[in-house]
Enzyme design. Structure first.
Site, mmCIF file in Angstrom:
data_model
loop_
_atom_site.group_PDB
_atom_site.id
_atom_site.type_symbol
_atom_site.label_atom_id
_atom_site.label_comp_id
_atom_site.label_asym_id
_atom_site.label_seq_id
_atom_site.Cartn_x
_atom_site.Cartn_y
_atom_site.Cartn_z
ATOM 1 N N GLU A 186 0.855 -1.150 0.016
ATOM 2 C CA GLU A 186 -0.077 -0.086 0.030
ATOM 3 C C GLU A 186 0.766 1.237 0.169
ATOM 4 O OE1 GLU A 186 -4.156 -1.697 2.173
ATOM 5 O OE2 GLU A 186 -2.424 -0.906 3.542
ATOM 6 N N CYS B 223 -1.625 6.389 10.047
ATOM 7 C CA CYS B 223 -0.273 5.509 10.633
ATOM 8 C C CYS B 223 -0.735 4.723 11.399
ATOM 9 C CB CYS B 223 0.378 6.882 11.608
ATOM 10 S SG CYS B 223 1.916 6.476 12.302
#
Length: 413
Positions: free
Chosen positions: A126, A384
Site C-alpha cells: 500500500e 499511521c
C-alpha cells in the site's frame, strides 16, 4: 467520518485514468531503479557503443524521471532502433493498481501488485498520498509486511514476505505522480485535493509498510535516484526516512543517503519500549540516542522527528512527558504526537484528547515543537500504523466489525 465518505475506484474507474503500461513481462529487467553506472553497463551489454552510452543514459533518465513515460515508444528523441532494442530487452512498466481508495479528507490509498520475485505468488503493498495546504506527502512502503511486530501497529501483524526492490520503491512515486497529474502531459483527477500550485507531491516519507533500514541498499538506491537533480529532483530535506531504531544503519543513513530522519520512539523507558517496539531489546534507548546525536548536519533547521503514538494509560502520563524531555536533551528535535489509529483486533485505545493536549503543552514549554498529528485517511485504513495489504487483511478481519468500529468513531476527526 462515516463509511459513506469513502470512495473506492474499481477497475473501470482506473481504466479512465491516464494510461500507463502494466508489467506484462516481469521477466525483463527494469531500467527503473538503476543508478546511472548500472544502467550504462546494461546498455553496453546490449550493444550500445561505449562512446554513446553516457548520452543514451541521459536520454533514458530524462524520459523516465522528468517526463515520466512508461513506454519506450514515447521517447521521441531516441532512435527507432534504440527504442526497439530497449523494448526487446527491458521494461519500464508500472505496477498493477488493484484498488484505489479516496478518503473523505482527500487522502488516497493505492493497493499495488508486484511480481512474486521469490515470494511464490504476486505480492501487494500500500502507498498513501496525503494532501495538505501547500504540500502533498507520499507515504511509501519499503517491504511487503514487516519483521518488527510492534504491538500497536497493524502492519506488524502481517509477516514479512520480502523486501521491495529499488525499482518497486521508486515505482510507487512514479505511479502516484502519474495518477495525480504530477508529470508533464498528465491531468489531475477531477475533484482531487492537491496543492493549488507547484508539485502535487512535495514530500516523501518512508513510513509505509516495513522497516526501511532492514532493506537498506534498495532504499538507499531509490532515495538517491529520487533526489537526483536531473530527474525527480526531490530535495533531501523533503525526504524523511522513519525507522524503529536499527542503530548501525542510522549511522549509514546519515553518511550515505543524507535524508531527514524520523524515529518511531513511542516510549521513554526500555521496559515499555521492549514491549511496544521489540527491536529495542537489540538496540536499547541509550544506543539509539547516541546514534541520533551523531546524525550529520543536525541543527534547529534540520531536526530529527520523534514519533510518539499516544496510548491511553500506557505512555501518556505527564511523568512520561518529563522523561521524554530528558531523553532528548541536546538533540535538535521535533516530537510528533500521534493519536492512536484504531484497527480491528487491537487491545489499545487512543489517549483522551485532553491528556494529549496536556502532554503536548508540557513538551512545548520545554522548548520542543510537539504538533499533534491530525489523523488522516482513517476511513480507508490509510492512517499511521494501519497499512496492511488487502489480500492479507480480508482473510483475517471481520469486515462488519470494522465498519461498526468506524461508525462508532464518526465525528472524531
Amino acid at each position: 467520518m462515516s463509511m459513506a465518505a469513502t470512495e473506492t475506484l474499481n477497475r473501470t474507474d482506473i481504466a479512465k485514468a491516464p494510461q500507463v503500461r502494466l508489467a506484462a513481462q516481469p521477466e525483463k529487467p527494469s531500467l527503473i531503479g538503476l543508478l546511472r553506472e548500472d544502467m550504462a553497463k546494461l546498455l553496453v551489454e546490449k550493444g550500445v557503443p561505449e562512446r554513446q552510452v553516457k548520452m543514451r543514459v541521459s536520454q533514458v533518465w530524462h524520459w523516465l524521471y522528468v517526463r515520466g513515460v512508461s513506454d519506450f515508444n514515447e521517447m521521441s528523441n531516441v532512435s527507432k532502433d534504440m527504442r526497439e532494442m530497449l523494448s526487446a530487452h527491458f521494461t519500464i512498466a508500472r505496477p498493477e493498481i488493484v484498488e484505489e481508495q479516496v478518503s473523505g479528507d482527500g487522502t488516497r490509498k493505492w493497493l499495488l501488485r508486484f511480481p512474486p520475485r521469490g515470494a511464490g505468488r504476486p505480492v501487494e503493498i500500500e502507498t498513501v498520498y496525503i494532501p495538505e495546504e501547500g504540500r502533498g506527502t507520499l507515504c511509501i512502503s519499503s517491504q511487503v509486511g514487516c519483521t518488527l511486530t510492534c504491538s500497536f501497529c497493524h502492519t506488524g501483524t502481517q509477516k514479512l514476505v520480502r523486501n521491495l526492490t529499488a525499482e518497486e520503491i521508486l515505482a510507487q512515486l512514479l505511479l502516484a505522480r502519474d495518477r495525480l497529474g504530477d508529470f508533464p502531459d498528465r491531468d489531475t483527477p477531477q475533484g482531487a485535493i492537491v496543492p493549488a500550485e507547484g508539485r502535487k507531491i512535495t514530500n516523501v516519507v518512508m513510513m509505509g509498510m516495513g522497516e526501511p533500514l532492514y532493506n537498506f541498499e534498495n532504499v538507499k538506491t531509490a532515495l538517491l535516484i529520487a533526489s537526483d537533480g536531473d530527474g525527480l529532483s526531490l530535495s533531501k530535506r523533503r525526504i524523511t526516512l522513519s525507522t524503529s531504531g536499527i542503530v548501525p544503519e542510522i549511522y549509514r543513513t546519515g553518511e550515505e543517503i543524507g535524508v531527514m530522519l524520523a524515529i518511531s520512539l513511542h516510549a521513554v523507558r526500555d521496559d515499555l519500549r521492549d514491549m511496544l517496539v521489540p527491536i529495542n531489546k537489540k538496540y536499547p534507548l541509550k544506543e539509539l540516542m547516541e546514534a541520533c546525536r551523531a546524525y550529520p548536519g543536525l541543527s534547529n533547521a534540520r531536526r530529527i522527528t520523534f514519533e510518539y503514538v499516544m496510548l491511553k494509560d500506557v505512555n501518556d502520563s505527564l511523568e512520561d512527558a518529563k522523561e521524554l524531555v530528558k531523553l532528548l536533551k541536546g538533540i535538535p528535535a521535533k516530537i510528533n504526537l500521534i493519536p492512536f489509529n484504531p484497527w480491528p483486533g487491537t487491545n489499545y485505545q487512543c489517549s483522551d484528547w485532553e491528556q494529549i493536549e496536556k502532554f503536548a503543552d508540557f513538551i512545548n514549554q520545554a522548548g520542543y515543537a510537539s504538533p499533534i498529528r491530525t489523523p488522516r485517511g482513517r476511513d480507508i485504513l490509510a492512517a499511521c500504523g494501519q497499512l496492511k495489504s488487502d489480500s492479507e487483511r480480508m482473510r483475517k478481519v471481520d469486515r462488519l466489525a470494522f465498519e461498526a468500529m468506524m461508525i462508532a468513531n464518526h465525528g472524531e476527526d
